[in-house]
Structures are given as structure tokens and as C-alpha cells.
Design a protein around this motif. Structure first.
Motif, PDB file in Angstrom:
ATOM      1  N   MET A   1       0.763  -1.320   0.203  1.00  0.00           N
ATOM      2  CA  MET A   1      -0.058  -0.017  -0.183  1.00  0.00           C
ATOM      3  C   MET A   1       0.920   1.404  -0.022  1.00  0.00           C
ATOM      4  O   MET A   1       0.484   2.248  -0.528  1.00  0.00           O
ATOM      5  CB  MET A   1      -0.829   0.085   1.219  1.00  0.00           C
ATOM      6  N   ASP A   2       1.983   1.264   0.836  1.00  0.00           N
ATOM      7  CA  ASP A   2       2.999   2.388   0.781  1.00  0.00           C
ATOM      8  C   ASP A   2       3.600   2.842  -0.709  1.00  0.00           C
ATOM      9  O   ASP A   2       3.662   3.916  -1.015  1.00  0.00           O
ATOM     10  CB  ASP A   2       3.984   2.117   1.873  1.00  0.00           C
ATOM     11  N   THR A   3       3.547   1.745  -1.586  1.00  0.00           N
ATOM     12  CA  THR A   3       4.138   1.609  -2.821  1.00  0.00           C
ATOM     13  C   THR A   3       3.261   2.703  -3.651  1.00  0.00           C
ATOM     14  O   THR A   3       3.693   3.484  -4.377  1.00  0.00           O
ATOM     15  CB  THR A   3       4.523   0.202  -3.452  1.00  0.00           C
ATOM     16  N   VAL A   4       2.074   2.172  -3.442  1.00  0.00           N
ATOM     17  CA  VAL A   4       1.152   2.852  -4.315  1.00  0.00           C
ATOM     18  C   VAL A   4       0.826   4.464  -3.802  1.00  0.00           C
ATOM     19  O   VAL A   4       0.557   5.285  -4.903  1.00  0.00           O
ATOM     20  CB  VAL A   4      -0.509   2.427  -4.145  1.00  0.00           C
ATOM     21  N   LYS A   5       0.887   4.609  -2.472  1.00  0.00           N
ATOM     22  CA  LYS A   5       0.774   6.123  -1.981  1.00  0.00           C
ATOM     23  C   LYS A   5       2.014   6.805  -2.627  1.00  0.00           C
ATOM     24  O   LYS A   5       2.014   7.963  -3.024  1.00  0.00           O
ATOM     25  CB  LYS A   5       0.951   6.008  -0.525  1.00  0.00           C
ATOM     26  N   ASN A   6       3.455   6.389  -2.833  1.00  0.00           N
ATOM     27  CA  ASN A   6       4.492   6.876  -3.265  1.00  0.00           C
ATOM     28  C   ASN A   6       4.362   7.052  -4.746  1.00  0.00           C
ATOM     29  O   ASN A   6       4.576   8.154  -5.189  1.00  0.00           O
ATOM     30  CB  ASN A   6       5.820   5.961  -2.808  1.00  0.00           C
ATOM     31  N   TRP A   7       3.721   6.097  -5.483  1.00  0.00           N
ATOM     32  CA  TRP A   7       3.543   6.707  -6.875  1.00  0.00           C
ATOM     33  C   TRP A   7       2.477   7.570  -6.949  1.00  0.00           C
ATOM     34  O   TRP A   7       2.707   8.541  -7.966  1.00  0.00           O
ATOM     35  CB  TRP A   7       2.698   5.249  -7.364  1.00  0.00           C
ATOM     36  N   ASN A   8       1.466   7.594  -6.064  1.00  0.00           N
ATOM     37  CA  ASN A   8       0.581   8.755  -6.353  1.00  0.00           C
ATOM     38  C   ASN A   8       1.203  10.138  -5.663  1.00  0.00           C
ATOM     39  O   ASN A   8       0.932  11.103  -6.461  1.00  0.00           O
ATOM     40  CB  ASN A   8      -0.735   8.704  -5.307  1.00  0.00           C
ATOM     41  N   LYS A   9       1.953  10.230  -4.811  1.00  0.00           N
ATOM     42  CA  LYS A   9       2.590  11.444  -4.508  1.00  0.00           C
ATOM     43  C   LYS A   9       3.581  11.874  -5.565  1.00  0.00           C
ATOM     44  O   LYS A   9       3.526  13.104  -5.976  1.00  0.00           O
ATOM     45  CB  LYS A   9       3.433  11.128  -3.250  1.00  0.00           C
ATOM     46  N   TRP A  10       4.336  10.931  -6.269  1.00  0.00           N
ATOM     47  CA  TRP A  10       5.076  11.320  -7.350  1.00  0.00           C
ATOM     48  C   TRP A  10       4.370  11.749  -8.467  1.00  0.00           C
ATOM     49  O   TRP A  10       4.714  12.659  -9.194  1.00  0.00           O
ATOM     50  CB  TRP A  10       6.069  10.107  -7.791  1.00  0.00           C
ATOM     51  N   ALA A  11       3.169  11.069  -8.690  1.00  0.00           N
ATOM     52  CA  ALA A  11       2.494  11.411  -9.916  1.00  0.00           C
ATOM     53  C   ALA A  11       1.747  12.750  -9.620  1.00  0.00           C
ATOM     54  O   ALA A  11       1.745  13.515 -10.555  1.00  0.00           O
ATOM     55  CB  ALA A  11       1.323  10.571 -10.181  1.00  0.00           C
ATOM     56  N   ASN A  12       1.392  13.070  -8.423  1.00  0.00           N
ATOM     57  CA  ASN A  12       0.694  14.405  -8.196  1.00  0.00           C
ATOM     58  C   ASN A  12       1.758  15.680  -8.522  1.00  0.00           C
ATOM     59  O   ASN A  12       1.449  16.728  -8.697  1.00  0.00           O
ATOM     60  CB  ASN A  12       0.020  14.376  -6.914  1.00  0.00           C
ATOM     61  N   ASN A  13       2.890  15.341  -8.071  1.00  0.00           N
ATOM     62  CA  ASN A  13       4.029  16.357  -8.054  1.00  0.00           C
ATOM     63  C   ASN A  13       4.537  16.441  -9.464  1.00  0.00           C
ATOM     64  O   ASN A  13       5.138  17.623  -9.999  1.00  0.00           O
ATOM     65  CB  ASN A  13       5.142  16.068  -7.306  1.00  0.00           C
ATOM     66  N   HIS A  14       4.146  15.572 -10.341  1.00  0.00           N
ATOM     67  CA  HIS A  14       4.864  15.613 -11.780  1.00  0.00           C
ATOM     68  C   HIS A  14       3.698  15.595 -13.003  1.00  0.00           C
ATOM     69  O   HIS A  14       3.763  15.009 -13.911  1.00  0.00           O
ATOM     70  CB  HIS A  14       5.737  14.446 -12.075  1.00  0.00           C
ATOM     71  N   THR A  15       2.491  16.213 -12.315  1.00  0.00           N
ATOM     72  CA  THR A  15       1.414  16.090 -13.286  1.00  0.00           C
ATOM     73  C   THR A  15       1.349  17.421 -14.257  1.00  0.00           C
ATOM     74  O   THR A  15       1.598  18.338 -13.976  1.00  0.00           O
ATOM     75  CB  THR A  15      -0.099  16.405 -12.603  1.00  0.00           C
ATOM     76  N   TYR A  16       0.953  17.073 -15.718  1.00  0.00           N
ATOM     77  CA  TYR A  16       1.186  17.997 -16.662  1.00  0.00           C
ATOM     78  C   TYR A  16      -0.128  17.775 -17.347  1.00  0.00           C
ATOM     79  O   TYR A  16      -0.814  16.659 -17.714  1.00  0.00           O
ATOM     80  CB  TYR A  16       2.568  17.868 -17.511  1.00  0.00           C
ATOM     81  N   TYR A  17      -0.604  19.024 -18.131  1.00  0.00           N
ATOM     82  CA  TYR A  17      -1.874  18.855 -18.919  1.00  0.00           C
ATOM     83  C   TYR A  17      -1.999  17.893 -19.887  1.00  0.00           C
ATOM     84  O   TYR A  17      -2.893  17.119 -20.122  1.00  0.00           O
ATOM     85  CB  TYR A  17      -2.095  20.381 -19.338  1.00  0.00           C
ATOM     86  N   PRO A  18      -0.871  17.804 -20.690  1.00  0.00           N
ATOM     87  CA  PRO A  18      -0.837  16.805 -21.796  1.00  0.00           C
ATOM     88  C   PRO A  18      -0.958  15.497 -21.312  1.00  0.00           C
ATOM     89  O   PRO A  18      -1.885  14.685 -21.995  1.00  0.00           O
ATOM     90  CB  PRO A  18       0.723  16.867 -22.216  1.00  0.00           C
ATOM     91  N   LEU A  19      -0.623  15.129 -20.263  1.00  0.00           N
ATOM     92  CA  LEU A  19      -0.920  13.518 -19.544  1.00  0.00           C
ATOM     93  C   LEU A  19      -2.290  13.680 -19.423  1.00  0.00           C
ATOM     94  O   LEU A  19      -2.833  12.652 -19.663  1.00  0.00           O
ATOM     95  CB  LEU A  19      -0.087  13.306 -18.383  1.00  0.00           C
ATOM     96  N   ASP A  20      -3.218  14.469 -18.565  1.00  0.00           N
ATOM     97  CA  ASP A  20      -4.335  14.852 -18.613  1.00  0.00           C
ATOM     98  C   ASP A  20      -5.233  14.771 -19.747  1.00  0.00           C
ATOM     99  O   ASP A  20      -6.307  13.690 -19.781  1.00  0.00           O
ATOM    100  CB  ASP A  20      -5.137  15.852 -17.822  1.00  0.00           C
ATOM    101  N   ILE A  21      -4.809  15.111 -20.921  1.00  0.00           N
ATOM    102  CA  ILE A  21      -5.586  15.134 -22.108  1.00  0.00           C
ATOM    103  C   ILE A  21      -5.365  13.914 -22.832  1.00  0.00           C
ATOM    104  O   ILE A  21      -6.303  13.275 -23.343  1.00  0.00           O
ATOM    105  CB  ILE A  21      -4.987  16.436 -23.053  1.00  0.00           C
ATOM    106  N   LEU A  22      -4.268  13.161 -22.522  1.00  0.00           N
ATOM    107  CA  LEU A  22      -3.852  11.652 -23.201  1.00  0.00           C
ATOM    108  C   LEU A  22      -5.053  10.912 -22.214  1.00  0.00           C
ATOM    109  O   LEU A  22      -5.681  10.051 -23.072  1.00  0.00           O
ATOM    110  CB  LEU A  22      -2.408  11.433 -22.831  1.00  0.00           C
ATOM    111  N   ARG A  23      -4.853  10.978 -20.776  1.00  0.00           N
ATOM    112  CA  ARG A  23      -5.985  10.011 -20.148  1.00  0.00           C
ATOM    113  C   ARG A  23      -7.449  10.277 -20.661  1.00  0.00           C
ATOM    114  O   ARG A  23      -8.231   9.382 -20.903  1.00  0.00           O
ATOM    115  CB  ARG A  23      -5.863  10.434 -18.642  1.00  0.00           C
ATOM    116  N   ILE A  24      -7.752  11.529 -20.789  1.00  0.00           N
ATOM    117  CA  ILE A  24      -9.200  11.907 -21.441  1.00  0.00           C
ATOM    118  C   ILE A  24      -9.435  11.331 -22.702  1.00  0.00           C
ATOM    119  O   ILE A  24     -10.332  10.912 -23.028  1.00  0.00           O
ATOM    120  CB  ILE A  24      -9.560  13.402 -21.171  1.00  0.00           C
TER     121      ILE A  24
END
Length: 140
Positions: free
Chosen positions: A1-24
Motif C-alpha cells: 500500500m505504501d508503494t501505491v501512495k508513493n506513486w500517487n505522490k510522485w504522480a501528483n508532483n509531476h502532473t502535466y496537462y498533456p498527460l491529462d489530455i492523453l488520459r481523457i
């Protein structure tokens, strides 16, 4: 579970609009593909013809269509993105494999492979900062 939390923290610090557009865009593509399978069921039947002896063909058809439509909506909104992608993975692995079992259609193979790669990326990356998951997490 800690691994998923670490991935989420990293992802939230490195979020960019192009990745959100790609997800959408991935979510919208999956919804359109699911709708295409429903409106043109003969096309899906032709794709699944190498597995014609497989029991549960109608169940497979309904799973593919429902998983693409519902999962696509959830991925586009960023709601339970990882769970929605986990529901997509068997379909996408099957889409890649079925090209080698049946007639090799390069266009379908490339489309399935790229979609699988993007889904695997978002399975590890998560939904990002501009998503329903992040919004609900911040409301707690």
C-alpha cells in the motif's frame, strides 16, 4: 500500500496537462470503441471468429462492450482510473493476441498495442492531479 501512495505522490508532483489530455483521450477512445462494438456487432463477431469454439461468446461480447464504455467514462473523468484500467487489460491483451491467432491486421495490432501501452502507463501513473480521484481525495 505504501508503494501505491508513493506513486500517487510522485504522480501528483509531476502532473502535466498533456498527460491529462492523453488520459481523457484514452477514455473517449474506449467509449467510442465500445459503442462501435455495440452498433456493429458483426464486426466484433468477425474479430472474435478465431475463438468461435470458445464457450461464452455472448458473455465476452457484453463484457467487452460494457467494460469499454463504463471504463472509458471512468478513465476520462479520472474516477477509479486504476480499477477501470484493470478491467481493460484482459480485453487489450486479447486484442493483441487475437491478431496473431487469426488474420494479422496491422492496423488493429498497432491500435491495440498502443492502447495497451497507454493503459499500462496510466495504471502505474494514476489519474493525476486534474481528476475526480484527486478531487475526492482532497475533500477528505
Amino acid at each position: 500500500m505504501d508503494t501505491v501512495k508513493n506513486w500517487n505522490k510522485w504522480a501528483n508532483n509531476h502532473t502535466y496537462y498533456p498527460l491529462d489530455i492523453l488520459r481523457i483521450a484514452l477514455g473517449i477512445f474506449l467509449v467510442l470503441k465500445g459503442a462501435s462494438f455495440i452498433t456493429n456487432s458483426q464486426y466484433l463477431d468477425n474479430i472474435l471468429s478465431p475463438l468461435s469454439n470458445f464457450p461464452g461468446g455472448m458473455l465476452t461480447f457484453h463484457y467487452i462492450a460494457a467494460a469499454h464504455i463504463m471504463g472509458g467514462i471512468m478513465i476520462a473523468l479520472g474516477l477509479l482510473t486504476r480499477w477501470a484500467i484493470i478491467a481493460q487489460l484482459p480485453i487489450l491483451f486479447g486484442a493483441v493476441v487475437i491478431n496473431f491467432i487469426g488474420d494479422l491486421d496491422v492496423k488493429n495490432l498497432v491500435l491495440a498495442t498502443v492502447t495497451l501501452a497507454v493503459c499500462l502507463f496510466f495504471m502505474f501513473y494514476g489519474s493525476g492531479k486534474h481528476s475526480a480521484d484527486y478531487y475526492f481525495k482532497m475533500q477528505q
